[in-house]
Write a protein that holds these residues in place. Structure first.
Motif, short mmCIF file in Angstrom:
data_model
loop_
_atom_site.label_atom_id
_atom_site.label_comp_id
_atom_site.label_asym_id
_atom_site.label_seq_id
_atom_site.Cartn_x
_atom_site.Cartn_y
_atom_site.Cartn_z
N ASP A 1 42.17 53.24 44.88
CA ASP A 1 41.97 51.85 45.28
C ASP A 1 41.78 51.70 46.78
O ASP A 1 41.69 50.57 47.28
CB ASP A 1 43.17 50.99 44.84
CG ASP A 1 43.31 50.92 43.33
OD1 ASP A 1 42.27 51.02 42.65
OD2 ASP A 1 44.44 50.78 42.84
N PHE A 2 41.71 52.80 47.49
CA PHE A 2 41.64 52.78 48.95
C PHE A 2 40.20 53.01 49.42
O PHE A 2 39.35 53.53 48.67
CB PHE A 2 42.52 53.88 49.55
CG PHE A 2 44.00 53.58 49.47
CD1 PHE A 2 44.76 53.55 50.63
CD2 PHE A 2 44.64 53.37 48.25
CE1 PHE A 2 46.13 53.30 50.58
CE2 PHE A 2 46.00 53.11 48.19
CZ PHE A 2 46.74 53.08 49.35
N MET A 3 39.97 52.63 50.65
CA MET A 3 38.71 52.96 51.32
C MET A 3 39.00 54.13 52.25
O MET A 3 39.75 53.97 53.23
CB MET A 3 38.18 51.75 52.11
CG MET A 3 37.81 50.56 51.25
SD MET A 3 37.24 49.13 52.22
CE MET A 3 38.77 48.67 53.05
N THR A 4 38.44 55.27 51.94
CA THR A 4 38.72 56.49 52.70
C THR A 4 37.47 56.92 53.46
O THR A 4 36.37 56.96 52.90
CB THR A 4 39.18 57.61 51.77
OG1 THR A 4 40.38 57.19 51.09
CG2 THR A 4 39.47 58.89 52.54
N ASP A 5 37.67 57.25 54.72
CA ASP A 5 36.55 57.64 55.58
C ASP A 5 36.94 58.92 56.31
O ASP A 5 37.88 58.93 57.10
CB ASP A 5 36.23 56.53 56.58
CG ASP A 5 35.02 56.85 57.44
OD1 ASP A 5 34.26 57.76 57.09
OD2 ASP A 5 34.84 56.18 58.48
N ILE A 6 36.22 60.00 56.02
CA ILE A 6 36.53 61.30 56.59
C ILE A 6 35.30 61.84 57.30
O ILE A 6 34.20 61.86 56.74
CB ILE A 6 36.98 62.30 55.50
CG1 ILE A 6 38.23 61.77 54.79
CG2 ILE A 6 37.25 63.68 56.10
CD1 ILE A 6 38.62 62.57 53.57
N SER A 7 35.48 62.24 58.54
CA SER A 7 34.39 62.83 59.32
C SER A 7 34.82 64.23 59.74
O SER A 7 35.88 64.41 60.33
CB SER A 7 34.10 61.98 60.56
OG SER A 7 33.14 62.62 61.39
N ILE A 8 33.99 65.22 59.40
CA ILE A 8 34.32 66.62 59.70
C ILE A 8 33.16 67.22 60.47
O ILE A 8 32.06 67.42 59.93
CB ILE A 8 34.59 67.42 58.40
CG1 ILE A 8 35.75 66.79 57.63
CG2 ILE A 8 34.90 68.88 58.74
CD1 ILE A 8 35.97 67.38 56.27
N GLN A 9 33.41 67.47 61.76
CA GLN A 9 32.41 68.11 62.60
C GLN A 9 33.09 69.34 63.19
O GLN A 9 33.48 70.24 62.44
CB GLN A 9 31.92 67.13 63.65
CG GLN A 9 31.29 65.87 63.04
CD GLN A 9 30.97 64.81 64.06
OE1 GLN A 9 30.69 65.10 65.22
NE2 GLN A 9 31.02 63.55 63.65
#
Length: 435
Positions: free
Chosen positions: A336-344
């Motif tokens: 139910d969450f908004m998840t934002d993952i950035s992998i550089q």
């Protein structure tokens, strides 16, 4: 030249900037910002301008850190990559250097100095401590420069007329004072901006004070609206920030508690009702953020966690076409969450949810309702913090020598300006442009 003198606020300003070992700018005589006992040529003054341009640019010549973390992922579908937690690169490590300064602030002031260096070249019969007119490509400028030892003062009236655009006329007064104090650059910049047209008439006054070893001060007063003011005070050594603003739309505050690594922000509407409330735990890579305000649909609150501070998961799926996903083995969590993952070469991983006030419980904050564990910020501490600035902004105002009454603060802010534009020169320039 006019000087507004409110002794108390001048003393406060000097105290705030004391780490620069500053003294206030002295008025030498009616027509000079400081005692000017020697005569400098145009070339000598340009050399002084270049000296300060070089010093200022040196302050922001900071090499970027060079990090490279190996990324390991498995492609599991179109636009989707799966990572195990142990393979994720570390968070970006924000190295704090107390000698670093606001690069945008430095660049704008350096560019301004370059403009007036150019203006000296095209001034007719330039002479120190006397006004001359320079016609540049985009505007004309009425300019005076003083230089004595390490002191440099520029007073410039930029004026522009576009009568074909609703009878638009503007005068922007730049007053720049530079000194080199204990091997540190000290800068004061006052800008008086006037605009007249068929549609409106503006007069805004700005003041920036800066020393490379100490603090920064920013002030704005709308001279046409008694209720519109802005003040920001930044302590570089500790990164403390205190800001308040007021306008016909309402009142706003920012406050940084560096000791406990918390940032607070709150705004009120014109009736005094709270409009927005925000807390960040951690200045960089915040572990938790709290938001409340009209911009969140359904009169809800929003909580945002740093997933790297949360236990109980071991895989993520990064989806370039939608929200990212969090897993414990094969079980998806936080659906139910908004998840934002950035992998550089480093990892940023945040997850958030919007809930009603009634749904905010300890089990939600620590994520135990969702099979996870977050214990960096306790529920009891969070409940105290979420109303801290709402309940204490007046105390914080008073600790910075201000008042709940914004009309009183307006007087105090105007008292901080070490110099302001000459009204007679401004009036003459408007009359000249209008013919």
């Amino acid at each position: 030249m006019k000087k507004i003198s409110i002794a108390f606020m001048i003393i406060v300003t000097i105290i705030m900037l004391s780490s620069c070992a500053l003294v206030s700018v002295d008025i030498g005589n009616e027509n000079s910002i400081f005692d000017n006992t020697s005569v400098q040529t145009a070339q000598e003054i340009k050399e002084k301008i270049n000296f300060y341009k070089t010093k200022l640019l040196t302050l922001i010549d900071q090499p970027l850190s060079n990090r490279l973390n190996k990324k390991l992922s498995t492609v599991i579908g179109p636009g989707k990559e799966q990572y195990s937690r142990e393979e994720l690169p570390l968070e970006y490590d924000y190295p704090y250097n107390p000698d670093e300064v606001d690069s945008e602030f430095i660049m704008t002031k350096t560019m301004l100095l370059s403009e007036y260096e150019e203006a000296i070249d095209v001034c007719n019969e330039f002479k120190e401590d006397s006004f001359c007119t320079a016609e540049l490509d985009d505007y004309n400028v009425y300019l005076k420069v003083l230089s004595e030892e390490d002191k440099l003062y520029i007073e410039a009236y930029r004026y522009q007329s576009l009568p074909e655009y609703n009878n638009y006329y503007s005068v922007s007064v730049d007053m720049i004072y530079l000194n080199y104090v204990n091997e540190n650059v000290y800068l004061e910049y006052v800008r008086d901006y006037y605009e007249q047209s068929d549609r409106l008439e503006l007069h805004d006054r700005y003041y920036d004070a800066f020393c490379e070893s100490g603090e920064m001060l920013n002030v704005h007063v709308n001279m046409k609206k008694d209720d519109e003011v802005f003040y920001q005070y930044y302590v570089k050594s500790s990164q403390n920030v205190f800001m308040f603003s007021n306008s016909e739309e309402g009142l706003g505050f920012n406050y940084t508690d560096t000791e406990n690594e918390k940032f607070y922000s709150v705004t009120f509407d014109a009736t005094g009702e709270m409009q927005q409330n925000f807390i960040s735990y951690g200045m960089y890579n915040p572990t938790l953020r709290y938001s409340q305000g009209s911009y969140i649909p359904g009169d809800k609150i929003r909580l945002t966690w740093n997933l790297l501070d949360v236990d109980g998961w071991n895989q993520v799926v990064v989806d370039e076409n939608g929200y990212d996903e969090v897993y414990l083995d094969e079980v998806e969590l936080l659906t139910d969450f908004m998840t934002d993952i950035s992998i550089q070469d480093y990892t940023t991983a945040m997850t958030s949810i919007s809930i009603s006030e009634e749904e905010l419980t300890q089990d939600v904050l620590n994520l135990s309702n969702y099979g996870l564990l977050y214990d960096t910020v306790s529920y009891n501490q969070f409940m105290i913090d979420r109303t801290y600035l709402v309940n204490h902004y007046i105390d914080i105002l008073e600790s910075h020598y201000f008042d709940e009454d914004m009309s009183e603060n307006r007087v105090k802010l105007l008292g901080m300006f070490p110099f302001v534009g000459d009204d007679e020169i401004v009036s003459d320039l408007f009359a000249q442009m209008k013919g």
